[in-house]
Design a protein around this motif. Structure first.
Motif, PDB file in Angstrom:
ATOM      1  N   ALA A 184       0.838  -1.202   0.000  1.00 27.37           N
ATOM      2  CA  ALA A 184       0.000   0.000   0.000  1.00 27.37           C
ATOM      3  C   ALA A 184       0.877   1.258   0.000  1.00 27.37           C
ATOM      4  CB  ALA A 184      -0.913  -0.017   1.221  1.00 27.37           C
ATOM      5  N   ILE A 185       1.962   1.209   0.802  1.00 27.05           N
ATOM      6  CA  ILE A 185       2.872   2.367   0.842  1.00 27.05           C
ATOM      7  C   ILE A 185       3.490   2.600  -0.543  1.00 27.05           C
ATOM      8  CG2 ILE A 185       4.968   3.262   1.900  1.00 27.05           C
ATOM      9  CD1 ILE A 185       4.322   1.666   4.367  1.00 27.05           C
ATOM     10  N   MET A 186       3.904   1.479  -1.171  1.00 21.06           N
ATOM     11  CA  MET A 186       4.495   1.585  -2.511  1.00 21.06           C
ATOM     12  C   MET A 186       3.500   2.176  -3.513  1.00 21.06           C
ATOM     13  SD  MET A 186       7.504   0.870  -3.111  1.00 21.06           S
ATOM     14  CE  MET A 186       8.774   0.420  -1.993  1.00 21.06           C
ATOM     15  N   LEU A 187       2.229   1.790  -3.332  1.00 19.06           N
ATOM     16  CA  LEU A 187       1.200   2.299  -4.239  1.00 19.06           C
ATOM     17  C   LEU A 187       1.078   3.811  -4.098  1.00 19.06           C
ATOM     18  CD1 LEU A 187      -0.337   0.546  -6.128  1.00 19.06           C
ATOM     19  CD2 LEU A 187      -2.257   0.565  -4.588  1.00 19.06           C
ATOM     20  N   GLY A 188       1.245   4.280  -2.846  1.00 20.79           N
ATOM     21  CA  GLY A 188       1.236   5.728  -2.628  1.00 20.79           C
ATOM     22  C   GLY A 188       2.342   6.413  -3.412  1.00 20.79           C
ATOM     23  N   ARG A 189       3.553   5.827  -3.364  1.00 15.76           N
ATOM     24  CA  ARG A 189       4.661   6.414  -4.128  1.00 15.76           C
ATOM     25  C   ARG A 189       4.395   6.305  -5.636  1.00 15.76           C
ATOM     26  NH1 ARG A 189       7.422  10.307  -4.112  1.00 15.76           N
ATOM     27  NH2 ARG A 189       8.335   9.970  -2.072  1.00 15.76           N
ATOM     28  N   LEU A 190       3.747   5.207  -6.017  1.00 20.07           N
ATOM     29  CA  LEU A 190       3.459   5.020  -7.448  1.00 20.07           C
ATOM     30  C   LEU A 190       2.560   6.133  -7.968  1.00 20.07           C
ATOM     31  CD1 LEU A 190       3.788   2.918  -9.777  1.00 20.07           C
ATOM     32  CD2 LEU A 190       1.642   1.979  -9.046  1.00 20.07           C
ATOM     33  N   PHE A 191       1.552   6.538  -7.142  1.00 16.01           N
ATOM     34  CA  PHE A 191       0.657   7.594  -7.607  1.00 16.01           C
ATOM     35  C   PHE A 191       1.269   8.967  -7.401  1.00 16.01           C
ATOM     36  CE2 PHE A 191      -2.742   4.349  -6.952  1.00 16.01           C
ATOM     37  CZ  PHE A 191      -3.041   4.249  -8.296  1.00 16.01           C
ATOM     38  N   ALA A 192       2.097   9.126  -6.337  1.00 16.68           N
ATOM     39  CA  ALA A 192       2.605  10.462  -6.013  1.00 16.68           C
ATOM     40  C   ALA A 192       3.875  10.800  -6.785  1.00 16.68           C
ATOM     41  CB  ALA A 192       2.877  10.559  -4.513  1.00 16.68           C
ATOM     42  N   TYR A 202      10.483   7.822 -13.533  1.00 17.42           N
ATOM     43  CA  TYR A 202      11.374   6.783 -13.006  1.00 17.42           C
ATOM     44  C   TYR A 202      10.976   6.395 -11.588  1.00 17.42           C
ATOM     45  CZ  TYR A 202      13.535   8.252 -17.177  1.00 17.42           C
ATOM     46  OH  TYR A 202      13.731   8.553 -18.481  1.00 17.42           O
ATOM     47  N   ASP A 203      10.440   7.377 -10.821  1.00 11.56           N
ATOM     48  CA  ASP A 203       9.909   7.027  -9.508  1.00 11.56           C
ATOM     49  C   ASP A 203       8.800   6.006  -9.642  1.00 11.56           C
ATOM     50  OD1 ASP A 203      11.154   8.667  -7.386  1.00 11.56           O
ATOM     51  OD2 ASP A 203      10.585  10.284  -8.717  1.00 11.56           O
ATOM     52  N   ALA A 219       6.768   0.551  -9.179  1.00 11.85           N
ATOM     53  CA  ALA A 219       6.088  -0.606  -9.771  1.00 11.85           C
ATOM     54  C   ALA A 219       6.940  -1.855  -9.624  1.00 11.85           C
ATOM     55  CB  ALA A 219       5.780  -0.337 -11.241  1.00 11.85           C
ATOM     56  N   ASN A 220       8.249  -1.718  -9.849  1.00  8.68           N
ATOM     57  CA  ASN A 220       9.143  -2.869  -9.730  1.00  8.68           C
ATOM     58  C   ASN A 220       9.176  -3.384  -8.295  1.00  8.68           C
ATOM     59  OD1 ASN A 220      11.133  -4.704 -10.405  1.00  8.68           O
ATOM     60  ND2 ASN A 220      12.764  -3.277  -9.921  1.00  8.68           N
ATOM     61  N   SER A 221       9.257  -2.444  -7.349  1.00  7.36           N
ATOM     62  CA  SER A 221       9.313  -2.829  -5.940  1.00  7.36           C
ATOM     63  C   SER A 221       7.984  -3.451  -5.499  1.00  7.36           C
ATOM     64  CB  SER A 221       9.634  -1.580  -5.123  1.00  7.36           C
ATOM     65  OG  SER A 221      10.221  -1.917  -3.921  1.00  7.36           O
ATOM     66  N   ALA A 224      10.150   0.329   2.400  1.00  7.17           N
ATOM     67  CA  ALA A 224       8.950   1.017   1.912  1.00  7.17           C
ATOM     68  C   ALA A 224       8.854   2.420   2.510  1.00  7.17           C
ATOM     69  CB  ALA A 224       7.709   0.207   2.257  1.00  7.17           C
ATOM     70  N   ILE A 225       9.164   2.527   3.810  1.00  9.31           N
ATOM     71  CA  ILE A 225       9.114   3.841   4.449  1.00  9.31           C
ATOM     72  C   ILE A 225      10.182   4.747   3.855  1.00  9.31           C
ATOM     73  CG2 ILE A 225       9.469   5.028   6.643  1.00  9.31           C
ATOM     74  CD1 ILE A 225       8.229   2.553   7.974  1.00  9.31           C
ATOM     75  N   GLY A 226      11.382   4.170   3.605  1.00  7.61           N
ATOM     76  CA  GLY A 226      12.441   4.966   2.999  1.00  7.61           C
ATOM     77  C   GLY A 226      12.044   5.475   1.627  1.00  7.61           C
ATOM     78  N   VAL A 227      11.342   4.643   0.847  1.00  6.62           N
ATOM     79  CA  VAL A 227      10.913   5.084  -0.491  1.00  6.62           C
ATOM     80  C   VAL A 227       9.996   6.294  -0.397  1.00  6.62           C
ATOM     81  CG1 VAL A 227       9.527   4.401  -2.470  1.00  6.62           C
ATOM     82  CG2 VAL A 227      11.255   2.899  -1.619  1.00  6.62           C
ATOM     83  N   VAL A 228       9.184   6.332   0.662  1.00  7.75           N
ATOM     84  CA  VAL A 228       8.288   7.481   0.799  1.00  7.75           C
ATOM     85  C   VAL A 228       9.031   8.714   1.312  1.00  7.75           C
ATOM     86  CG1 VAL A 228       6.310   8.341   2.066  1.00  7.75           C
ATOM     87  CG2 VAL A 228       6.245   6.083   1.075  1.00  7.75           C
ATOM     88  N   ARG A 229       9.993   8.510   2.226  1.00  5.41           N
ATOM     89  CA  ARG A 229      10.542   9.661   2.935  1.00  5.41           C
ATOM     90  C   ARG A 229      11.724  10.322   2.242  1.00  5.41           C
ATOM     91  NH1 ARG A 229      12.502   8.772   8.441  1.00  5.41           N
ATOM     92  NH2 ARG A 229      12.395  11.013   8.595  1.00  5.41           N
ATOM     93  N   LEU A 230      12.529   9.563   1.522  1.00  2.00           N
ATOM     94  CA  LEU A 230      13.793  10.142   1.029  1.00  2.00           C
ATOM     95  C   LEU A 230      13.536  11.203  -0.032  1.00  2.00           C
ATOM     96  CD1 LEU A 230      15.995   6.972   1.119  1.00  2.00           C
ATOM     97  CD2 LEU A 230      16.291   9.037   2.425  1.00  2.00           C
TER      98      LEU A 230
END
Lengths: 105, 160, 119
Positions: free
Chosen positions: A18-26, A31-32, A37-39, C27-33
């Motif tokens: 779920a956290i990764m999905l947040g980064r995927l949308f944000a 490349y982010d 997506a890979n992670s 996962a937390i690092g991916v969000v925070r960095l």
């Protein structure tokens, strides 16, 4: 006891996804998103493995194996498409090189 | 020749592990698959020391065990850096000189740099790698030189 | 015999706990960095040690069976493909001209944060 540990690990994987999905949308850049997506795919593989041992069906491991391979190929294919805007360029280059080398077997 | 035989054996083992069958007809299907795969490989002419590195397993396995300990050490540093309440990092882009004779040694060295958390090979140049490091503490040249020496020894042996 | 099984279960749980902690930390690092290149390192943590530890824990649970061999194969594939994929993403970003953040990144000092200035 083992079941609870596996269930906790599976839930933790779902949380990480779920956290990764947040980064995927944000993600500000493309490349982010590809990285997320890979992670995400790696965590999916782990979730599948844990889940297949949790429910005691070994078939999930085969699916996880396939998913790991497809995840890698998909990452490479996305990157290649966004660099060349085409997926056929490597084949064209390959046939060109073969034509220059002068062997056609 | 030895590459072909070893690749066939590994492919057969892979088929057996993945299918889990031991009936004679299904094993015959596996044999046919191995033969088809070998024909494709021979047609593509990619059968050489780099695609079949099984001859160097006796040095590659100790190398990857050593690399595992390095990964564990670097992992703690990355986890600490990303979990600190206040992120305090100094990312660096450094050029690492590479001394390797073969493409296999370069590949294993670049892969090792990327596998170690905190450093990622960004660009591959003629005699150097461009490496991005999460923090300035990961960019010690001695560490890279040591990894380069070990990886070259593991892939090419001491024949220098 | 029971005590051996108990030890195996505890070793499996410990390995899995460490692996889960690494995955969550990644996962937390991916969000925070702060920028793409640093996030890439955090994602690498997950793919190397976290995934391998979870696979190892599941192998302990599966015992000496064909399932264990398949799990080993999954771990091997993850071990080979994850650095390659990370390098591919990094190389593509670098070729496309995405500039890495190279100055020191630290939170602004409370006094500066109040006045809205960055050091």
């Amino acid at each position: 006891m083992m079941e609870w540990a596996n269930l906790g690990a599976a839930l933790a994987m779902a949380l990480a996804m779920a956290i990764m999905l947040g980064r995927l949308f944000a993600g500000p850049s493309l490349y982010d998103r590809v990285l997320a997506a890979n992670s995400f795919g790696t965590k999916t593989v782990l979730l599948l493995l844990i889940f297949s041992l949790l429910v005691g069906r070994a078939d999930g491991v085969d699916i996880a194996l396939l998913y790991a391979l497809i995840n890698f190929i998909a990452t490479i294919a996305i990157l290649k498409f966004f660099r060349y805007r085409s997926l056929e360029i490597a084949l064209a280059q390959m046939s060109l090189r073969r034509a220059i080398d002068g062997d056609d077997d | 020749m030895i590459y072909g035989v070893s690749l066939s054996l590994v492919l057969a083992l892979l088929w057996w592990v993945l299918s889990g069958y031991d009936k004679i007809t299904l094993l015959a299907f596996g044999a046919v698959s191995v033969v088809i795969a070998m024909v494709l490989v021979l047609r593509m002419r990619i059968l050489d020391r780099e695609t079949v590195p099984f001859m160097r397993l006796h040095t590659l396995i100790p190398y990857y065990i050593w690399l595992g300990s390095e990964i564990a050490k670097a992992n703690m540093a990355v986890v600490k850096a990303s979990l600190k309440p206040e992120i305090d990092i100094t990312p660096r882009l450094v050029r690492v000189p590479v001394k390797a004779d073969s493409d296999l040694a370069r590949c294993v060295f670049a892969n090792s740099i990327t596998l170690t958390p905190g450093t990622v090979t960004v660009e591959i140049e003629e005699d150097a790698f461009l490496v991005h490091a999460l923090d300035a503490s990961f960019t010690a040249p001695e560490g890279f030189a040591e990894m380069n020496l070990y990886s070259a020894r593991a892939t090419d042996g001491d024949a220098k | 015999m029971d005590i051996l099984l108990l030890i195996r279960d505890f070793a499996s749980i410990a390995l899995m706990a460490v692996g889960v902690i690494f995955v969550l930390a990644g996962a937390i690092g991916v969000v925070r960095l702060p920028d793409f290149y640093t996030r890439m390192h955090a994602a690498g943590v997950t793919d190397t040690l976290g995934a391998e530890m979870i696979v190892l824990a599941l192998m302990l649970q599966a015992g000496f069976t064909l399932l264990s061999a398949k799990l080993l194969l999954v771990g091997f594939i993850l071990f080979l493909t994850s650095p390659t994929a990370t390098h591919a993403v990094a190389n593509a970003a670098h070729r496309a001209g995405l500039n890495p953040l190279l100055s020191r990144h630290q939170p602004p000092h409370p006094r500066d944060a109040e006045s809205g200035e960055k050091p």
